[in-house]
Motif scaffolding. Sequence first.
Motif, PDB file in Angstrom:
ATOM      1  N   PHE A  96     123.234 -21.446  58.589  1.00 39.25           N
ATOM      2  CA  PHE A  96     122.330 -20.408  58.083  1.00 39.25           C
ATOM      3  C   PHE A  96     123.067 -19.410  57.199  1.00 39.25           C
ATOM      4  O   PHE A  96     124.162 -18.949  57.528  1.00 39.25           O
ATOM      5  CB  PHE A  96     121.659 -19.664  59.247  1.00 39.25           C
ATOM      6  CG  PHE A  96     120.615 -20.489  59.937  1.00 39.25           C
ATOM      7  CD1 PHE A  96     119.365 -20.668  59.371  1.00 39.25           C
ATOM      8  CD2 PHE A  96     120.882 -21.108  61.156  1.00 39.25           C
ATOM      9  CE1 PHE A  96     118.398 -21.434  60.006  1.00 39.25           C
ATOM     10  CE2 PHE A  96     119.930 -21.875  61.793  1.00 39.25           C
ATOM     11  CZ  PHE A  96     118.678 -22.035  61.212  1.00 39.25           C
TER      12      PHE A  96
ATOM     13  N   PRO B 260     122.166 -15.770  54.892  1.00 39.78           N
ATOM     14  CA  PRO B 260     121.122 -14.745  54.747  1.00 39.78           C
ATOM     15  C   PRO B 260     120.373 -14.816  53.431  1.00 39.78           C
ATOM     16  O   PRO B 260     119.225 -14.399  53.346  1.00 39.78           O
ATOM     17  CB  PRO B 260     121.903 -13.427  54.892  1.00 39.78           C
ATOM     18  CG  PRO B 260     123.324 -13.774  54.617  1.00 39.78           C
ATOM     19  CD  PRO B 260     123.510 -15.186  55.052  1.00 39.78           C
TER      20      PRO B 260
ATOM     21  N   ASN C 257     119.606 -17.611  51.801  1.00 41.09           N
ATOM     22  CA  ASN C 257     118.898 -18.882  51.644  1.00 41.09           C
ATOM     23  C   ASN C 257     117.525 -18.792  52.295  1.00 41.09           C
ATOM     24  O   ASN C 257     117.334 -19.140  53.460  1.00 41.09           O
ATOM     25  CB  ASN C 257     119.711 -20.024  52.259  1.00 41.09           C
ATOM     26  CG  ASN C 257     119.195 -21.388  51.848  1.00 41.09           C
ATOM     27  OD1 ASN C 257     118.106 -21.501  51.279  1.00 41.09           O
ATOM     28  ND2 ASN C 257     119.959 -22.425  52.124  1.00 41.09           N
ATOM     29  N   VAL C 258     116.547 -18.325  51.533  1.00 39.75           N
ATOM     30  CA  VAL C 258     115.202 -18.105  52.088  1.00 39.75           C
ATOM     31  C   VAL C 258     114.524 -19.411  52.486  1.00 39.75           C
ATOM     32  O   VAL C 258     113.572 -19.397  53.271  1.00 39.75           O
ATOM     33  CB  VAL C 258     114.326 -17.346  51.071  1.00 39.75           C
ATOM     34  CG1 VAL C 258     114.846 -15.956  50.840  1.00 39.75           C
ATOM     35  CG2 VAL C 258     114.244 -18.099  49.745  1.00 39.75           C
TER      36      VAL C 258
ATOM     37  N   GLN D 143     115.597 -21.533  54.404  1.00 33.92           N
ATOM     38  CA  GLN D 143     115.891 -21.825  55.802  1.00 33.92           C
ATOM     39  C   GLN D 143     115.015 -21.026  56.760  1.00 33.92           C
ATOM     40  O   GLN D 143     115.160 -21.145  57.971  1.00 33.92           O
ATOM     41  CB  GLN D 143     117.366 -21.523  56.101  1.00 33.92           C
ATOM     42  CG  GLN D 143     118.353 -22.398  55.335  1.00 33.92           C
ATOM     43  CD  GLN D 143     119.786 -21.978  55.604  1.00 33.92           C
ATOM     44  OE1 GLN D 143     120.127 -20.790  55.562  1.00 33.92           O
ATOM     45  NE2 GLN D 143     120.638 -22.944  55.887  1.00 33.92           N
ATOM     46  N   GLU D 144     114.102 -20.222  56.229  1.00 32.29           N
ATOM     47  CA  GLU D 144     113.335 -19.310  57.077  1.00 32.29           C
ATOM     48  C   GLU D 144     112.461 -20.068  58.079  1.00 32.29           C
ATOM     49  O   GLU D 144     112.360 -19.684  59.251  1.00 32.29           O
ATOM     50  CB  GLU D 144     112.484 -18.388  56.212  1.00 32.29           C
ATOM     51  CG  GLU D 144     111.843 -17.266  56.989  1.00 32.29           C
ATOM     52  CD  GLU D 144     111.378 -16.132  56.110  1.00 32.29           C
ATOM     53  OE1 GLU D 144     110.158 -15.987  55.970  1.00 32.29           O
ATOM     54  OE2 GLU D 144     112.227 -15.405  55.565  1.00 32.29           O
TER      55      GLU D 144
ATOM     56  N   ALA E 101     114.627 -21.359  60.828  1.00 31.70           N
ATOM     57  CA  ALA E 101     115.035 -20.265  61.707  1.00 31.70           C
ATOM     58  C   ALA E 101     113.889 -19.822  62.602  1.00 31.70           C
ATOM     59  O   ALA E 101     114.086 -19.517  63.787  1.00 31.70           O
ATOM     60  CB  ALA E 101     115.538 -19.085  60.865  1.00 31.70           C
ATOM     61  N   ARG E 102     112.680 -19.798  62.060  1.00 30.53           N
ATOM     62  CA  ARG E 102     111.517 -19.394  62.865  1.00 30.53           C
ATOM     63  C   ARG E 102     111.271 -20.392  63.996  1.00 30.53           C
ATOM     64  O   ARG E 102     110.916 -20.014  65.110  1.00 30.53           O
ATOM     65  CB  ARG E 102     110.284 -19.269  61.975  1.00 30.53           C
ATOM     66  CG  ARG E 102     109.033 -18.829  62.729  1.00 30.53           C
ATOM     67  CD  ARG E 102     107.853 -18.584  61.819  1.00 30.53           C
ATOM     68  NE  ARG E 102     108.000 -17.329  61.082  1.00 30.53           N
ATOM     69  CZ  ARG E 102     108.270 -17.254  59.790  1.00 30.53           C
ATOM     70  NH1 ARG E 102     108.432 -18.364  59.089  1.00 30.53           N
ATOM     71  NH2 ARG E 102     108.383 -16.090  59.189  1.00 30.53           N
TER      72      ARG E 102
ATOM     73  N   GLN F 128     111.366 -11.656  60.550  1.00 33.27           N
ATOM     74  CA  GLN F 128     112.635 -11.900  59.862  1.00 33.27           C
ATOM     75  C   GLN F 128     113.458 -12.915  60.653  1.00 33.27           C
ATOM     76  O   GLN F 128     114.541 -12.610  61.154  1.00 33.27           O
ATOM     77  CB  GLN F 128     113.406 -10.590  59.708  1.00 33.27           C
ATOM     78  CG  GLN F 128     112.681  -9.560  58.857  1.00 33.27           C
ATOM     79  CD  GLN F 128     113.283  -8.191  58.991  1.00 33.27           C
ATOM     80  OE1 GLN F 128     114.370  -8.031  59.509  1.00 33.27           O
ATOM     81  NE2 GLN F 128     112.577  -7.200  58.519  1.00 33.27           N
TER      82      GLN F 128
ATOM     83  N   LEU G  47     115.162 -15.467  59.735  1.00 37.69           N
ATOM     84  CA  LEU G  47     116.451 -15.843  59.147  1.00 37.69           C
ATOM     85  C   LEU G  47     117.528 -14.834  59.530  1.00 37.69           C
ATOM     86  O   LEU G  47     118.679 -15.193  59.795  1.00 37.69           O
ATOM     87  CB  LEU G  47     116.316 -15.940  57.626  1.00 37.69           C
ATOM     88  CG  LEU G  47     117.551 -16.438  56.870  1.00 37.69           C
ATOM     89  CD1 LEU G  47     118.007 -17.795  57.388  1.00 37.69           C
ATOM     90  CD2 LEU G  47     117.264 -16.510  55.377  1.00 37.69           C
ATOM     91  N   GLN G  48     117.164 -13.566  59.604  1.00 41.76           N
ATOM     92  CA  GLN G  48     118.122 -12.547  59.999  1.00 41.76           C
ATOM     93  C   GLN G  48     118.556 -12.756  61.455  1.00 41.76           C
ATOM     94  O   GLN G  48     119.721 -12.538  61.816  1.00 41.76           O
ATOM     95  CB  GLN G  48     117.506 -11.157  59.817  1.00 41.76           C
ATOM     96  CG  GLN G  48     118.537 -10.045  59.812  1.00 41.76           C
ATOM     97  CD  GLN G  48     117.956  -8.744  59.305  1.00 41.76           C
ATOM     98  OE1 GLN G  48     116.749  -8.614  59.175  1.00 41.76           O
ATOM     99  NE2 GLN G  48     118.791  -7.777  59.019  1.00 41.76           N
TER     100      GLN G  48
END
Length: 747
Positions: free
Chosen positions: A48, A50, A52-53, A55-56, A59-60, A99, A101-102
């Motif tokens: 991951f 930060p 690289n949107v 990957q959202e 991540a979710r 958020q 990904l964060q």
Amino acid sequence: MAQWQHMSQLIQRLPDDIVNNLYPPNLFPIEVRHFIAEWIENQRWDDFLPENVEQESQARALLDQIIIMLQQNAQQNANVVVKMKLMQISRSMTGFQRQPLQFAVLVRDVLRKERGLLNTPTQIPSPPAYQYESGEPSFPNMQDVDHLVLKVLEVQNIRQKMHQLQEELNWERQNYEALQGTIQQNGLDAKKSEIQKHIQQLEYNVNAMATKRFQLLQECVDCLDQCQVRLLSRLKAWRWEQCKAAIGQPFDENLNPLQTWCEQLLGVNGNLRQELMLIVEHIPELQERLRQLQQVLIQSSLIVDKQPPQVIKTQSKFSTTVRYLLGEKVAPGKPVVLKAQIINELQARNLGSVPGDNVGELINNTAILEHNTASKSTCATFRNMSIKKIKRADRKGSESVTEEKFALLFSTEITITGCDTPYRIQMISLPVVVIVHGSQDNNALATIIWDCAFSEPDRVPFVVPDRVPWRMMYSTLNSKFTSEVQTKHNLDPYNQHFLAQKIFDKPDFSDDFSNMMVSWAQFNKEVLPGRPFTFWQWFEGVMELSKKHLKSYWSEGLIFGFIGKQHLHLILQDRPNGTFLLRFSDSEIGGITIAYVSATEHGAQKIQNIQPFTKRDLEILSLGDRIRDINHITHLYPEFHKHEVFKKFYSEPQTSPHGGYIPVTLHTKVGVEARSAMPPPRMADNFPGHQFQQAFSPQDSIAQDMDTAANSEVEFSPNPPVVFPEEIPRGNDMELDLDSLLRTLDE
């Protein structure tokens, strides 16, 4: 789980502050690491990034799985305390869903720091920093505010103890002076000495507590400053998330926690100013800092809670709501009236001064700030505002009126309880585009989408880049599409690749488009090659069609969607006759077509494309019913029988109408089947009082889409009398320069 086994032994020897920094209780509690350690270590967190949107979604999915596993552990745990703790953690972690990904990056960093500690046991990890950088908001830490409140209470307690000690000291001094002569006469030197020592001790205690009180006051002001900086960052983040909601990103509009935070900080500021006033020695530096902090807080607490529509047509009503987060602290008496005015881009860049020229006339542009006891909110609602007229700036080059951005400026004068002077406060809305005709709406919306998607958090109003990487553009298109259609089914990599091929006009390009730069002109100024419309106009037409007629089909994965000709032939070339897929037309705005495999006259295979169905077509007969009627198609790609997957979308057979009428049904026929089903044209029969006829529009006849087209007709059974009109030219054959016309009318 091997890493956690070693780590669980190491943390027993680590100081508490290091452990808390490594596993922040309000972000990633140590209980999460403990109860699902093996699962956590089996995931690929190191991948991951930060920035690289894309990957959202991954991540979710990991975040959702963690929440589920925590809830399962809670249910299975016999210890009531642990059960409640895990349920509390699972609820708090849902805050990351905006958020994800964060959150994934946070877990990645925690695991990396664990490995660092295990390799170098003396290393001390730094606490994770969640600053407002690159548009990413920081997490509010109410524990810091609670800590500040406790510090202020400590200052007040010390002041009360000092007051008691001072009273005792004054009493002892009085006794000493009264007894001094008596002591000398009677020779009671020991008594005198004892009183003197007590007085000296009291003086020492008072001075020590005064020093400690002063130090605590300085610490409190510093802490207040830090908390207020974080609050202002969070308010800025809230506005940023509100802006991103325009392109479909998730947004928590609840302002109540931030209002509580504002009220607490204002209360702390007032308490500290009171404490400073009770000190004999004036401390002007601290007093000035508190005054400035109070002013900034009061002026920063005005929020546009409900933004006005970002595309506004003149002479049309619209509403907006402004909220004041310190509403309960407003001094009673004269009502607070907010005024709205429209400003242009140049005026928005000079908000500190009063706007000069009036660039537009607003109707119903004042509202009173009113407190709602039930919701504990203080708002001014402009319910029937309207732009009567607008003054345009001089346009540059080919700039259209739909590219010019304005904003609404809300301002008032407000007095806070406990403050001597009123404060002038103002807040600006998100950018708006003003149009004079509905035909401008699509292009105006494109301006807003580009602005909300690609503007920087602290930009100069309303500057946006002219070119952005394709990966950012695709992320925006995906967010906007899923939010408009109200679906969780995202565009897939095949869709992404075709959209890139279309906007860049590279149908044969097979490499990665991610870092290629796409311009505003490619998005919505230049028409697509061989088409009379722009990329955005075409994409928006697909969204509108999907939202109104295709939501369920898309959500269940029955529509392939965006696919190019080469890819279409590649995946269908080896499939049996009758295999079909649903794709969005690339030659017509707001159309969906059926591509299917059929046999040629010589027994070979060919791929045909049925004339696209538009919104008008699907209003007459649904997509499911059309698929049911077409005998040429049997299996949805790759091999699902159409009746199995589309049966739920078929209409129920009509019951016999009342009054003895013959029922009429609509059926879709394709190609030769359609021509053979048509009756010969004849004039309509004459009935008493009126003439009955059924006419077909040119859109019901043959149209060309991609390389091969089939005919799509609607058959009426039993056949009513039909009159075929002469061929009428399609709308694209008669184009008007509407923008020039509307620009003239606007001026």
